[in-house]
Each structure stands twice: as structure tokens, then as C-alpha cells.
Design a protein around this motif. Sequence first.
Motif, PDB file in Angstrom:
ATOM      1  N   GLU A  38       0.829  -1.201   0.000  1.00 25.01           N
ATOM      2  CA  GLU A  38       0.000   0.000   0.000  1.00 25.01           C
ATOM      3  C   GLU A  38       0.862   1.249   0.000  1.00 25.01           C
ATOM      4  O   GLU A  38       0.581   2.234  -0.707  1.00 25.01           O
ATOM      5  CB  GLU A  38      -0.920  -0.016   1.215  1.00 25.01           C
ATOM      6  CG  GLU A  38      -2.074  -0.993   1.103  1.00 25.01           C
ATOM      7  CD  GLU A  38      -3.039  -0.867   2.270  1.00 25.01           C
ATOM      8  OE1 GLU A  38      -2.705  -0.134   3.230  1.00 25.01           O
ATOM      9  OE2 GLU A  38      -4.116  -1.495   2.223  1.00 25.01           O
ATOM     10  N   ASN A  39       1.929   1.236   0.813  1.00 23.81           N
ATOM     11  CA  ASN A  39       2.821   2.417   0.849  1.00 23.81           C
ATOM     12  C   ASN A  39       3.512   2.627  -0.496  1.00 23.81           C
ATOM     13  O   ASN A  39       3.738   3.777  -0.932  1.00 23.81           O
ATOM     14  CB  ASN A  39       3.858   2.226   1.948  1.00 23.81           C
ATOM     15  CG  ASN A  39       3.223   2.278   3.329  1.00 23.81           C
ATOM     16  OD1 ASN A  39       2.184   2.906   3.508  1.00 23.81           O
ATOM     17  ND2 ASN A  39       3.837   1.615   4.304  1.00 23.81           N
ATOM     18  N   GLN A  40       3.882   1.536  -1.172  1.00 26.31           N
ATOM     19  CA  GLN A  40       4.500   1.664  -2.503  1.00 26.31           C
ATOM     20  C   GLN A  40       3.533   2.305  -3.492  1.00 26.31           C
ATOM     21  O   GLN A  40       3.917   3.141  -4.324  1.00 26.31           O
ATOM     22  CB  GLN A  40       4.934   0.297  -3.015  1.00 26.31           C
ATOM     23  CG  GLN A  40       6.141  -0.284  -2.267  1.00 26.31           C
ATOM     24  CD  GLN A  40       6.513  -1.661  -2.766  1.00 26.31           C
ATOM     25  OE1 GLN A  40       5.967  -2.128  -3.774  1.00 26.31           O
ATOM     26  NE2 GLN A  40       7.444  -2.307  -2.064  1.00 26.31           N
ATOM     27  N   MET A  41       2.261   1.912  -3.430  1.00 21.83           N
ATOM     28  CA  MET A  41       1.269   2.497  -4.323  1.00 21.83           C
ATOM     29  C   MET A  41       1.116   3.991  -4.052  1.00 21.83           C
ATOM     30  O   MET A  41       1.011   4.800  -4.983  1.00 21.83           O
ATOM     31  CB  MET A  41      -0.059   1.770  -4.148  1.00 21.83           C
ATOM     32  CG  MET A  41      -1.186   2.306  -5.028  1.00 21.83           C
ATOM     33  SD  MET A  41      -0.822   2.143  -6.787  1.00 21.83           S
ATOM     34  CE  MET A  41      -0.993   0.383  -6.993  1.00 21.83           C
ATOM     35  N   ILE A  42       1.097   4.364  -2.753  1.00 22.27           N
ATOM     36  CA  ILE A  42       0.960   5.798  -2.431  1.00 22.27           C
ATOM     37  C   ILE A  42       2.182   6.563  -2.938  1.00 22.27           C
ATOM     38  O   ILE A  42       2.066   7.682  -3.490  1.00 22.27           O
ATOM     39  CB  ILE A  42       0.767   5.967  -0.925  1.00 22.27           C
ATOM     40  CG1 ILE A  42      -0.581   5.373  -0.477  1.00 22.27           C
ATOM     41  CG2 ILE A  42       0.835   7.427  -0.523  1.00 22.27           C
ATOM     42  CD1 ILE A  42      -0.804   5.339   1.023  1.00 22.27           C
ATOM     43  N   ASP A  43       3.382   5.986  -2.763  1.00 22.81           N
ATOM     44  CA  ASP A  43       4.600   6.657  -3.256  1.00 22.81           C
ATOM     45  C   ASP A  43       4.555   6.832  -4.770  1.00 22.81           C
ATOM     46  O   ASP A  43       4.986   7.885  -5.307  1.00 22.81           O
ATOM     47  CB  ASP A  43       5.820   5.838  -2.864  1.00 22.81           C
ATOM     48  CG  ASP A  43       6.053   5.873  -1.355  1.00 22.81           C
ATOM     49  OD1 ASP A  43       5.520   6.797  -0.703  1.00 22.81           O
ATOM     50  OD2 ASP A  43       6.746   4.970  -0.826  1.00 22.81           O
ATOM     51  N   SER A  44       4.036   5.821  -5.486  1.00 20.63           N
ATOM     52  CA  SER A  44       3.912   5.938  -6.935  1.00 20.63           C
ATOM     53  C   SER A  44       2.977   7.075  -7.326  1.00 20.63           C
ATOM     54  O   SER A  44       3.236   7.858  -8.263  1.00 20.63           O
ATOM     55  CB  SER A  44       3.408   4.613  -7.530  1.00 20.63           C
ATOM     56  OG  SER A  44       4.310   3.566  -7.264  1.00 20.63           O
ATOM     57  N   GLY A  45       1.870   7.191  -6.607  1.00 19.53           N
ATOM     58  CA  GLY A  45       0.930   8.271  -6.896  1.00 19.53           C
ATOM     59  C   GLY A  45       1.538   9.639  -6.627  1.00 19.53           C
ATOM     60  O   GLY A  45       1.292  10.606  -7.350  1.00 19.53           O
ATOM     61  N   LEU A  46       2.323   9.719  -5.533  1.00 19.32           N
ATOM     62  CA  LEU A  46       2.940  11.009  -5.221  1.00 19.32           C
ATOM     63  C   LEU A  46       3.949  11.409  -6.299  1.00 19.32           C
ATOM     64  O   LEU A  46       4.090  12.613  -6.639  1.00 19.32           O
ATOM     65  CB  LEU A  46       3.634  10.918  -3.860  1.00 19.32           C
ATOM     66  CG  LEU A  46       2.714  10.782  -2.642  1.00 19.32           C
ATOM     67  CD1 LEU A  46       3.547  10.595  -1.369  1.00 19.32           C
ATOM     68  CD2 LEU A  46       1.830  12.015  -2.495  1.00 19.32           C
ATOM     69  N   SER A  47       4.655  10.408  -6.836  1.00 22.55           N
ATOM     70  CA  SER A  47       5.633  10.737  -7.894  1.00 22.55           C
ATOM     71  C   SER A  47       4.944  11.232  -9.166  1.00 22.55           C
ATOM     72  O   SER A  47       5.580  11.864 -10.019  1.00 22.55           O
ATOM     73  CB  SER A  47       6.480   9.504  -8.196  1.00 22.55           C
ATOM     74  OG  SER A  47       5.668   8.464  -8.715  1.00 22.55           O
ATOM     75  N   ILE A  48       3.661  10.956  -9.313  1.00 20.19           N
ATOM     76  CA  ILE A  48       2.901  11.439 -10.473  1.00 20.19           C
ATOM     77  C   ILE A  48       2.304  12.802 -10.202  1.00 20.19           C
ATOM     78  O   ILE A  48       2.378  13.726 -11.011  1.00 20.19           O
ATOM     79  CB  ILE A  48       1.808  10.440 -10.866  1.00 20.19           C
ATOM     80  CG1 ILE A  48       2.439   9.113 -11.276  1.00 20.19           C
ATOM     81  CG2 ILE A  48       0.911  10.968 -11.970  1.00 20.19           C
ATOM     82  CD1 ILE A  48       1.440   7.996 -11.488  1.00 20.19           C
ATOM     83  N   ILE A  49       1.666  12.944  -9.024  1.00 23.03           N
ATOM     84  CA  ILE A  49       0.861  14.139  -8.776  1.00 23.03           C
ATOM     85  C   ILE A  49       1.701  15.361  -8.451  1.00 23.03           C
ATOM     86  O   ILE A  49       1.339  16.483  -8.809  1.00 23.03           O
ATOM     87  CB  ILE A  49      -0.172  13.864  -7.695  1.00 23.03           C
ATOM     88  CG1 ILE A  49      -1.250  14.945  -7.694  1.00 23.03           C
ATOM     89  CG2 ILE A  49       0.492  13.775  -6.321  1.00 23.03           C
ATOM     90  CD1 ILE A  49      -2.420  14.629  -6.794  1.00 23.03           C
ATOM     91  N   GLU A  50       2.833  15.180  -7.790  1.00 23.78           N
ATOM     92  CA  GLU A  50       3.611  16.353  -7.384  1.00 23.78           C
ATOM     93  C   GLU A  50       4.198  17.088  -8.601  1.00 23.78           C
ATOM     94  O   GLU A  50       4.132  18.323  -8.677  1.00 23.78           O
ATOM     95  CB  GLU A  50       4.710  15.918  -6.418  1.00 23.78           C
ATOM     96  CG  GLU A  50       4.161  15.558  -5.045  1.00 23.78           C
ATOM     97  CD  GLU A  50       5.245  15.074  -4.098  1.00 23.78           C
ATOM     98  OE1 GLU A  50       6.360  14.806  -4.566  1.00 23.78           O
ATOM     99  OE2 GLU A  50       4.947  14.936  -2.868  1.00 23.78           O
ATOM    100  N   PRO A  51       4.810  16.406  -9.621  1.00 21.05           N
ATOM    101  CA  PRO A  51       5.261  17.152 -10.818  1.00 21.05           C
ATOM    102  C   PRO A  51       4.112  17.818 -11.563  1.00 21.05           C
ATOM    103  O   PRO A  51       4.256  18.914 -12.098  1.00 21.05           O
ATOM    104  CB  PRO A  51       5.920  16.073 -11.665  1.00 21.05           C
ATOM    105  CG  PRO A  51       6.323  15.019 -10.695  1.00 21.05           C
ATOM    106  CD  PRO A  51       5.249  15.015  -9.677  1.00 21.05           C
ATOM    107  N   LEU A  52       2.941  17.152 -11.598  1.00 22.32           N
ATOM    108  CA  LEU A  52       1.794  17.757 -12.282  1.00 22.32           C
ATOM    109  C   LEU A  52       1.369  19.042 -11.595  1.00 22.32           C
ATOM    110  O   LEU A  52       0.970  20.007 -12.265  1.00 22.32           O
ATOM    111  CB  LEU A  52       0.642  16.753 -12.313  1.00 22.32           C
ATOM    112  CG  LEU A  52       0.804  15.542 -13.239  1.00 22.32           C
ATOM    113  CD1 LEU A  52      -0.417  14.617 -13.117  1.00 22.32           C
ATOM    114  CD2 LEU A  52       0.982  15.962 -14.680  1.00 22.32           C
ATOM    115  N   ALA A  53       1.434  19.048 -10.254  1.00 21.94           N
ATOM    116  CA  ALA A  53       1.036  20.271  -9.541  1.00 21.94           C
ATOM    117  C   ALA A  53       1.965  21.434  -9.886  1.00 21.94           C
ATOM    118  O   ALA A  53       1.524  22.588 -10.040  1.00 21.94           O
ATOM    119  CB  ALA A  53       1.028  20.006  -8.047  1.00 21.94           C
ATOM    120  N   ILE A  54       3.264  21.154 -10.043  1.00 27.25           N
ATOM    121  CA  ILE A  54       4.219  22.221 -10.373  1.00 27.25           C
ATOM    122  C   ILE A  54       4.005  22.685 -11.810  1.00 27.25           C
ATOM    123  O   ILE A  54       4.013  23.895 -12.110  1.00 27.25           O
ATOM    124  CB  ILE A  54       5.642  21.699 -10.151  1.00 27.25           C
ATOM    125  CG1 ILE A  54       5.845  21.374  -8.658  1.00 27.25           C
ATOM    126  CG2 ILE A  54       6.657  22.718 -10.615  1.00 27.25           C
ATOM    127  CD1 ILE A  54       7.152  20.680  -8.378  1.00 27.25           C
TER     128      ILE A  54
END
Length: 929
Positions: A38-54
Motif C-alpha cells: 500500500e505504501n509503494q502504491m501511495i509513493d507511486s501516486g505522489l511521484s505522479i501528482i507532485e510534478p503535475l502540480a508544479i
Amino acid sequence: MTRYGLRARVITLTLAPTLIIGLLLSAFFSFNRYHDLENQMIDSGLSIIEPLAIASENGLKNNSRESVRRIISYAHRKNSKLVRSIAVFDYNHELFVTSNFHPNFASLTYPKNKPIPQLVSSDLHDNTLILRAPVLAESGVIATPRGQAAGQALGYIAIEMDLSSLRLQQYQEIFSAFLVLLTGLGLSAIFAMRLMHDVTRPITHMKNMVDRIRRGHLDVRIEGKMHGELDSLKNGINAMAVSLSEYHVEMQHSIDQATSDLRETLEQLEIQNVELDIAKKRAQEAARVKSEFLANMSHELRTPLNGVIGFTRQMLKTQLTNSQADYLQTIEKSANNLLSIINDILDFSKLEAGKLALENIPFEFQETLEEVVNLQATSAHEKGLEITLNIDPEIPTGLVGDPLRIQQVLTNLVGNSIKFTERGNIDISVELRSRKEDIVELQFMVRDTGIGISERQQAQLFQAFSQADASISRRYGGTGLGLVITQKLVSQMGGEISLTSRLHQGSTFWLTLSLHATHMPVSDHVNTAVLHQRTILLIEANMQVATITQRMLLQEGLHVTTRTSLPEAVEKFDYVLLNLAANHSNQLAQVEQWVEQAMRCAPHVVVGTPSTALALSDHLLQKYQVHCITKPLSRKKLMQTLVANQDLLPELPVVPMLSSEKLPLKVMAVDDNPANLKLISALLHEHVDNVITCTNGMDSVTLAESTHFDIILMDIQMPHMDGVSACRKIKKTELNANTPVIAVTAHALEGERDRLLKAGMDDYLTKPIEEHVLQQVLMHWNPYADQNEFGKLELVHHEPEKAETDTEQSYSNIIIDWQMALKQSANKADLATEMLQMLVDYIPEVNQVTELALNGETSREELLHHVHKLHGSCSYCGVPRLKKVCETLEKGLRSSAELAEMEPELFELQDEMEKVTASAAPYLQTQDS
């Protein structure tokens, strides 16, 4: 309980550890792996959403939807395996752009009534993960769009990710762990089966062989190859079987030999039994001949001995020198002693031969006992002893039985008491234990203050020709037959006899007899009606004698004032009864002074003189107009003396009868014990108009401040405020400053009365309260009556109470004495039942406190309070054994003894309370029915 075999234990102990360890490890690693995925999945999502926010910052600033759409569409296509949808919202939570259509965009948004968070957030659902990241401006100098607050996020990006692949991977991990667990269990089962084959089966086989050996098959042996210690065990069992087989053969040979010897022994015993039976018959015949010889010889010896005594007495009447008179007196005394021994031997031989017949005739009970006391009085008075006779007034006047043998029994007991007592009292008492129709069961007691008997010596008392101490016969004389004859006589009359004694503290012999009552006239009746309401002053220094004499006079309706000495001031009475002690016979001048002083107090003076002071009686009769009567006082003679010569007495004023009319008094009774208060209230309601009760001293003071009372009966031992303190406060009130306060207490100790009177009490009563005493107290302290009509009763209850307590402790073997309960409840059966019920209801509370005390969980004061309260209740319920235990325990607690030292008494208290509760049921059920 279930008993498991060795096989089940091996399987359990082999598989259980593997199962437990496997379950723990599988659960631990599965849980960690589950959350790691579950933590790996959350980390994967964060690696997607944070660059998109910038990357979306400029598009949101410039409101360029197309640039933002291209960015998120590219990110969606690149991560299409994980991402379901990407949406961008502005600062008003309105959809800006989306990578594809979503059926429910509301699930992707933040709540509209709250500001956009400044950090990334995640929401995990069943198969969906939603990530939200704010789009922040890099510089605060840039102009903020209209309607947007400064520092607020430009918007936020929401990504919905699919967790189906994640869940599948998690389930695979759990399944793998389960397979590993099953593999471990299978390997453990294989090893367990091998262990059972190598260990369990041989042990089971050996167990079966041992069981066959136990049943007697000593020829069986254990075969087969075994490993290690099991092989040694097999060899040991086989060796044991060989040894048992050899021992069995040897034992059988021994049994055959022993059987042969036993057969010879039995034949010899049979011969000896025949010889013993012949010897027994010869001994019985010899004993019969001996008894007949003793009986015949005793008769033959008494005839010449009576002649010696008779002619000796005749010679003493002639003119003799002092030496001759002394010699003849010695001959007479020796002959009398010899005659007494012969009489004992005659009675003993008759009892042994079974030829002593008992009479069954009507007789006057009190006069029969008074004859014994009068005959023994001379011996007692010669030694300076006081002898008393106390007979329960409930005993019928006429009884049917053998008066001569009853007198013989009492003569033996009283004679022994006088013989072994150097100072003090010889007290004889008879009480009514029970009455069924015309059969009365009586309890006789003879108590002395003599040398006492140790426990070791008491076992020898009722053996023929033996005494407690070999030196006694030399010092005091006697054959040792008296108690044996007494015991046999009592047994033949259907009773029992026993004693209680302590060395150097005196002895108490008691016996019980059942006799028939008769209504036939057995003696002349003395009409004592003329004595009713007359006043008499009793002068007696001995408290026990004073108590018995006072009770005798009160029963005849006299008003008694008891003093230990004559009053200095002249007080007027109808009679004065002046009892002289044995040592007063040598104080002629002092006695004359007392008689003259007594004659100034009353027109009739009766002087009680010791039986050894006949010369003093003759002197007083010649010099003064008095009546002399020999002590101990006979009831019939005393009443005849008082009834005679009534012409000198003044006429009695007409006063209402004590028992027929209530006194116009308002009385307050104060007691913390409900049973005591119930009884006092019941007795007072029969004699006064108004009765008010209080349960403690504080309430009594409060009532006394607002209400006037004529008399107050005050208990002494109470919680919060004791009776003495309450009395002092009541004396300070305006309404009851002069109200008499009567102390009512169970502490019948030496000096207690004086202490209470000095503390402010006006009078003193002891528990249990006797109705006639309460009547006289009410009449004496009645403020509306003429105080000259009644003499004040000098209450000396502590000695009678002590005597009654001693009586209870020394002979009572019954748990509930219903006759005593009725007597203590003024002969009111309903009241006695209610008092007993209150005691039974209170016992569980005392038992609980006692249990806490044994466990060290309560204080001494709490325990003392409940024991004292229980002691007071026992005084009115006819439970002498429980009362004695309470008295002993209360004394110990007041003497500052440690609770650990009182454990035996506490256990005894619990036992007695349990017995009282069990024994009370029949009385309570009988009264209810």
C-alpha cells in the motif's frame, strides 16, 4: 476430568509449537507485506501528482486550459495501468480540466466550505486511492486572481488510482504464507508419527505387559528390539517380573506355614476362652457374696455402734470432769465418723448389689432442701463460711420423688464443699430448666470458693475409694465413696451429674433431675397477705446472701431496702432484718449496739444469727424485744416470724396497686440496642402512660431541650455520645435540670455504681432488667407520689449479675434456654419470640464484621461496638453460651488485647452464632404457628 494418552500428548506437543510459531510468523510477515505494498502504491501516486502540480501552475495563473490538459493527458497515458482519472480544480473547487470523463467528480474534490490544504492528502477506499495536491504560486508578487485571497492555493490536482492489481498481489502474499504454514505442519506431523513409532508404541506395549503382570500373569515377558533408555526399561520390567514370580512362590509357602500356626493358636484361644468364662462366673459370684457380706456386716456393725454413740451421749449429760467430758466427746466424734463410713459402705454395697430401692412420694421441695442446708450450716459457720440456698420461684411447691435420696445427694455435695473451703461462700441454687405437663426438669448447683480440682485430678473423683489427691484423706478425712454413691444415686433417679473446677478457684458441682409435680397439699401454707406493701430494712454484708434474701422478700410483696450496715440517721421501717456474720458472735457489745439502733428504726426487729451462736440468740431474746432466727434463713420460718405480732405496725395508707394502674409519668428510654430498647419500652408501657424512646445520646439531649420528662432511663455504652455525657448535657437543660436519670448498663463491675452516681446519674440498674425492680424504681422516683410512702431501693445488681453469669457458664449445655428467655422477657412469650428474632436478624451483620476482623480488615472499635451490642441482645434472649462468649470477647477487647490473640474467641463466637441461628428456628416457627 479428561485424561489424555501418551499418543495424544506427543501429537499435541509436536504440532502445537509448529502451528503457533507458523501462525505468528505468517501473520507478521503478511501484515508487513500488505502495508508495504500500500505504501509503494501511495509513493507511486505522489511521484505522479507532485510534478503535475508544479507544471500546472502557469496554466492556472493564465487560465490556459489547453496547456494544462496536455500535461495531465500525457501523465494519464504514461501511467494508464495505475491511474483511472486526473482532474484539475481551481481555487473555487470548480473543475478546470480533466484527463477523461469521471462519473462522480464530487468524490475528487475537497469540501467547499473549507480552505484548500497546503500539503498532499490521500484517501484509501476498497479498490481506489485518491490523491490531492495543491497548486501553489512560486512567488507571492504575482497578482492574485480576482476573488482569491492572498497566499491561497491556485487550485489543486486530484488523481484516482486503481488498486485492483495491488489487492491481487496482497492476496498472493497471504496465500504463499499459508502454504508455508501448511508445509511446516506437514513436516511436523511426519516427525511426530516417527516419534510415536519409535517411542509411543513401545511404551504402550510395555504398559500392557505391566498391566498383565499386575493381574497375576507373572510369566509374561517384553519382547522386541528397542532403542536407548527404552531398552533398559524393558530389561528392568522383565527382571521385576522374574523377582515377583520368585517372591510369589516364597510368599505362598509362608502363607501356608502361617495358616497352620494360626489354626493351632485358635485352638489354644478357644481353650483359654472357656477357662476365662469359668473364671468370670466365679468372680461374679465372689462379687455378689462380697456385696451381701458388706451389706450384712454393715447392719451388724451399726447396731453396737449406735449403742456406743447413745450411751456416750447419755454419759455426757452426767457430772463429769473436764478430762472425762473431753474423752467422751472424742469417743462420740470418732464413733460418728465411723458410723458415716459404715453408712457409705452400706449404700455402696446396696448400689453394687442392685438392692437400693427408691421411694416415690409427694414432698415439699423447698423445706426438703432447707433441711439439708440447716444441717450443714453449723459446719459452715464454724469455719466462717456463708451458706445460701436460692430456689427458682417457678418450681412447683410440691413434687413427687425420693426426698431422702435427694437430701443424701445434696448432703454429700455440700459436705464436700464445706470440707474443702476455708473462706468465702457455699452457694446452692436450683433452677427450672423445662416443664412438660406435670414433669419438671430441675438443675441443682453447688458452688464453693475452695481449693478447686485440677483437670488431671477430676477424672479420679467418681472412682470408688479414691480422691483427687492422696494427701486429702489425711488432711480432710473421708473414704472417697461419697461422690461415687452420689453419682450412682443420681443415675438411678434418671439424672446426670458433672462438675467444673479450676485449681485454687473453687468448684461447681451440678446435677439434673426430672420429677413429677403434684397439686396435693404437702405443707401448711403461711398467709403473707398482711406483708404486702410493708417496708423492711435488710442489713447484710454478704452480697450473695443479700440478693437471695431480698428476692425472697420481694416475692412476698414487701418493699425492701438493702444496706450493708445500719444507717447512722434514724429511718422508719415496718421491719428490720439484721443478719449477723459468723465472726459477730464474739462481738457482744457491738451486736447489742446494732440491735438498739435497729429497734429505733422499726417496731419489729428480726436478728439472723449463725447456727453456732445459740448463746447469743438466748442473750438477745432475754435482753431485747426482738425475734431471733438461725441462718441460713428458712423462707417459712422467716415469713412466720414477720407475720406474727402485727398489732404494733401502723396501718398502711391506701395506695394504688403497682400492677393494676399506670403511673401518670412521661418516661424517656435511651438505648442503642434495638432488642434492649424493645424490652424496656414494653415493660414501661405496662406501668406508665407515656413512653418515648431514643437510639442514641445525641437525640436524647435534643428531645430533653424541648420536652420535659419525669424519668429518663439512660444506657451507658452508646456510639457518638455515651450515657454519662448525655446525662450531663440533659442536666444543663432548663426543662430537665431536675429530672432523675437512671443508668441502665450491662457492666456489672465492682465500683461501677459509685462511679456512675459520682458522674451525675441519680440511680443505677443492671441488665437484664427485672420487672419488679423497675416497678420500685418508678414508684421511688415518681414526682407525683409522696416520697415517704416508699423506701428507696438500694440496687446491688453487679453481684447478682455475676452470679447469674457464673451459673450460665458453669452448667448450661443448651444453646437456647427458652425458660430463661421467658423470664428475661417478663414472662411474655410474644415479646420473647420477637427479641429472639431480632437477635437472629442481627447475627449475620456481626458475623460479617467478625470475618473482617479475622482478616485484619476492620478496627478494634468497630468490632467492640458490634460485640457489645450483641452482648446486650443476648441478655434478653436466653442464650447463655453465646452471652458468655460475648462477655469474654468484650473483656478481652477492652483490655487492649491484640486481635490476633482473640482469634480463638472470634472463631468460638462464629460457631455459637451459627448454633443459635440453627436452634432458634423451632422456637420461632412454633410461636408463628
